[in-house]
Motif scaffolding. Structure first.
Motif, PDB file in Angstrom:
ATOM      1  N   HIS A  13      36.418  40.652  41.401  1.00 57.57           N
ATOM      2  CA  HIS A  13      36.713  42.055  41.934  1.00 57.57           C
ATOM      3  C   HIS A  13      38.015  42.680  41.388  1.00 57.57           C
ATOM      4  N   TYR A  14      38.606  41.526  40.628  1.00 61.45           N
ATOM      5  CA  TYR A  14      39.849  41.928  39.888  1.00 61.45           C
ATOM      6  C   TYR A  14      40.032  40.727  39.132  1.00 61.45           C
ATOM      7  N   PRO A  15      40.724  40.997  37.885  1.00 56.61           N
ATOM      8  CA  PRO A  15      40.992  42.286  37.255  1.00 56.61           C
ATOM      9  C   PRO A  15      40.035  42.965  36.445  1.00 56.61           C
ATOM     10  N   THR A  16      39.651  44.139  37.057  1.00 59.15           N
ATOM     11  CA  THR A  16      38.612  44.962  36.676  1.00 59.15           C
ATOM     12  C   THR A  16      39.053  46.363  36.051  1.00 59.15           C
ATOM     13  N   LYS A  17      38.416  47.044  35.249  1.00 57.73           N
ATOM     14  CA  LYS A  17      38.570  48.410  35.153  1.00 57.73           C
ATOM     15  C   LYS A  17      37.787  49.465  35.665  1.00 57.73           C
ATOM     16  N   ASP A  18      38.354  50.482  35.793  1.00 58.20           N
ATOM     17  CA  ASP A  18      37.719  51.533  36.419  1.00 58.20           C
ATOM     18  C   ASP A  18      37.058  52.476  35.402  1.00 58.20           C
ATOM     19  N   ARG A  19      36.550  53.540  35.374  1.00 57.71           N
ATOM     20  CA  ARG A  19      35.854  54.473  34.635  1.00 57.71           C
ATOM     21  C   ARG A  19      36.828  54.734  33.718  1.00 57.71           C
ATOM     22  N   ALA A  20      38.155  55.152  33.925  1.00 59.71           N
ATOM     23  CA  ALA A  20      39.227  55.612  32.847  1.00 59.71           C
ATOM     24  C   ALA A  20      39.757  54.453  32.221  1.00 59.71           C
ATOM     25  N   GLY A  21      39.283  53.143  32.422  1.00 59.90           N
ATOM     26  CA  GLY A  21      39.989  52.053  31.926  1.00 59.90           C
ATOM     27  C   GLY A  21      41.396  51.382  32.440  1.00 59.90           C
ATOM     28  N   ASP A  22      41.471  52.050  33.656  1.00 59.37           N
ATOM     29  CA  ASP A  22      42.870  51.751  34.276  1.00 59.37           C
ATOM     30  C   ASP A  22      42.478  50.141  35.319  1.00 59.37           C
ATOM     31  N   LEU A  23      43.374  49.376  35.481  1.00 63.60           N
ATOM     32  CA  LEU A  23      43.381  48.062  36.063  1.00 63.60           C
ATOM     33  C   LEU A  23      42.931  48.491  37.666  1.00 63.60           C
ATOM     34  N   VAL A  24      41.991  48.077  38.215  1.00 70.35           N
ATOM     35  CA  VAL A  24      41.682  48.232  39.448  1.00 70.35           C
ATOM     36  C   VAL A  24      41.172  46.860  40.330  1.00 70.35           C
ATOM     37  N   ALA A  25      41.285  46.767  41.694  1.00 67.57           N
ATOM     38  CA  ALA A  25      40.457  45.917  42.404  1.00 67.57           C
ATOM     39  C   ALA A  25      39.395  46.640  42.945  1.00 67.57           C
ATOM     40  N   THR A  26      37.976  46.469  42.720  1.00 71.37           N
ATOM     41  CA  THR A  26      36.951  46.918  43.222  1.00 71.37           C
ATOM     42  C   THR A  26      36.563  46.487  44.597  1.00 71.37           C
ATOM     43  N   ASN A  27      35.778  47.389  45.406  1.00 70.41           N
ATOM     44  CA  ASN A  27      35.485  46.915  46.919  1.00 70.41           C
ATOM     45  C   ASN A  27      34.217  46.160  46.659  1.00 70.41           C
ATOM     46  N   ILE A  28      34.380  45.017  47.592  1.00 69.57           N
ATOM     47  CA  ILE A  28      33.094  44.275  47.716  1.00 69.57           C
ATOM     48  C   ILE A  28      32.092  44.992  48.467  1.00 69.57           C
ATOM     49  N   THR A  29      30.865  44.633  48.039  1.00 70.03           N
ATOM     50  CA  THR A  29      29.474  45.399  48.578  1.00 70.03           C
ATOM     51  C   THR A  29      28.667  44.253  49.385  1.00 70.03           C
ATOM     52  N   ASN A  30      28.011  44.756  50.462  1.00 70.41           N
ATOM     53  CA  ASN A  30      27.337  44.033  51.310  1.00 70.41           C
ATOM     54  C   ASN A  30      26.002  43.522  50.315  1.00 70.41           C
ATOM     55  N   PHE A  31      25.321  44.441  49.475  1.00 71.34           N
ATOM     56  CA  PHE A  31      24.639  43.742  48.612  1.00 71.34           C
ATOM     57  C   PHE A  31      24.777  42.691  47.718  1.00 71.34           C
ATOM     58  N   ASP A  32      25.921  42.931  47.299  1.00 73.73           N
ATOM     59  CA  ASP A  32      26.426  41.722  46.256  1.00 73.73           C
ATOM     60  C   ASP A  32      26.521  40.446  47.042  1.00 73.73           C
ATOM     61  N   ILE A  33      27.074  40.322  48.282  1.00 74.95           N
ATOM     62  CA  ILE A  33      26.907  38.970  48.988  1.00 74.95           C
ATOM     63  C   ILE A  33      25.453  38.735  49.116  1.00 74.95           C
ATOM     64  N   HIS A  34      24.741  39.436  49.650  1.00 77.75           N
ATOM     65  CA  HIS A  34      23.356  38.955  49.646  1.00 77.75           C
ATOM     66  C   HIS A  34      22.430  38.533  48.755  1.00 77.75           C
ATOM     67  N   ASP A  35      22.388  39.628  48.061  1.00 78.71           N
ATOM     68  CA  ASP A  35      21.501  39.726  46.972  1.00 78.71           C
ATOM     69  C   ASP A  35      22.072  38.477  45.783  1.00 78.71           C
ATOM     70  N   ILE A  36      23.002  38.284  45.388  1.00 81.96           N
ATOM     71  CA  ILE A  36      23.566  37.357  44.608  1.00 81.96           C
ATOM     72  C   ILE A  36      23.517  35.919  45.222  1.00 81.96           C
ATOM     73  N   ALA A  37      23.791  35.912  46.284  1.00 76.70           N
ATOM     74  CA  ALA A  37      23.675  34.400  47.009  1.00 76.70           C
ATOM     75  C   ALA A  37      22.150  34.099  46.935  1.00 76.70           C
ATOM     76  N   ARG A  38      21.063  35.014  47.061  1.00 70.58           N
ATOM     77  CA  ARG A  38      19.948  34.688  47.123  1.00 70.58           C
ATOM     78  C   ARG A  38      19.251  34.437  45.661  1.00 70.58           C
ATOM     79  N   ALA A  39      19.794  34.837  44.783  1.00 76.24           N
ATOM     80  CA  ALA A  39      19.577  34.527  43.314  1.00 76.24           C
ATOM     81  C   ALA A  39      20.301  32.895  43.015  1.00 76.24           C
ATOM     82  N   CYS A  40      21.444  33.027  43.464  1.00 79.22           N
ATOM     83  CA  CYS A  40      22.117  31.642  43.088  1.00 79.22           C
ATOM     84  C   CYS A  40      21.253  30.415  43.982  1.00 79.22           C
ATOM     85  N   ARG A  41      20.776  30.767  45.046  1.00 78.39           N
ATOM     86  CA  ARG A  41      20.095  29.731  45.555  1.00 78.39           C
ATOM     87  C   ARG A  41      18.937  29.322  45.121  1.00 78.39           C
ATOM     88  N   VAL A  42      18.100  30.349  44.544  1.00 79.42           N
ATOM     89  CA  VAL A  42      16.805  30.266  43.814  1.00 79.42           C
ATOM     90  C   VAL A  42      16.909  29.389  42.551  1.00 79.42           C
TER      91      VAL A  42
END
Length: 189
Positions: A13-42
């Motif tokens: 979630h860092y070092p990432t860019k936003d729409r304008a190309g600026d350096l930001v830290a993005t927020n963590i989403t609940n879906f990314d926790i669950h869905d990526i964990a499930r794919a990694c497990r599979v």
């Protein structure tokens, strides 16, 4: 596919860019926790790291994990508990590598953009590396509008971009979809 190389996945979630190309830290989403964990497990990934520089965001992840691992969620949905067992948090990639026990892991980054001057892997060539080498690898995905070029230049290599069949080369997938596609191309039967 029989993988020899130890393999972990990180969602940065860092070092990432936003729409304008600026350096930001993005927020963590609940879906990314669950869905990526499930794919990694599979696909048998050793560890899935959610990497964020702020303690508040990492505490959010830990609360979600606690709910599903030891809280009411563990009784409600035991399959979710199984999928989340290998999820860890870290403040940066170096801390994740240390936690995993492979500080010398080669970092391969994913990007929808092509980068010059780095080792470039096709899905097939990286699949062959994972099948034949014992060297640990960390497969890194970014959020927002992608990881910064400066960060990507420090990585061992870049995995080829996912290309679909749209006539205008549209490639703005959710990171959850990108992880699943990449893991299937690298480790699927």
């Amino acid at each position: 596919m029989k993988r020899k190389a130890p393999l972990a996945v990180a969602l940065l979630h860092y070092p990432t860019k936003d729409r304008a190309g600026d350096l930001v830290a993005t927020n963590i989403t609940n879906f990314d926790i669950h869905d990526i964990a499930r794919a990694c497990r599979v696909y048998g990934i050793d560890r899935y790291y959610i990497v964020h520089p702020t303690k508040e965001q990492l505490m959010f992840v830990e609360r979600v994990l606690d709910h599903w691992n030891v809280g009411e969620g563990s009784k409600f949905n035991p399959m979710r508990k199984t999928a989340l067992r290998d999820v860890r948090t870290a403040e940066n990639l170096q801390a994740a590598m240390k936690d995993w026990g492979h500080e010398n892991a080669r970092v391969v980054v994913t990007s929808a953009r092509s980068l010059e001057g780095q080792e470039r892997f096709s899905f097939q060539s990286f699949r062959e590396v994972l099948e034949t080498e014992n060297q640990p690898y960390f497969l890194v995905f970014g959020t927002g509008f992608g990881l910064t070029q400066d960060f990507m230049k420090t990585c061992y290599g870049v995995l080829e971009p996912i290309k679909g069949a749209s006539t205008d080369d549209y490639r703005h997938l959710s990171v959850r979809s990108a992880v699943s596609i990449c893991l299937d191309r690298l480790l699927g039967s």
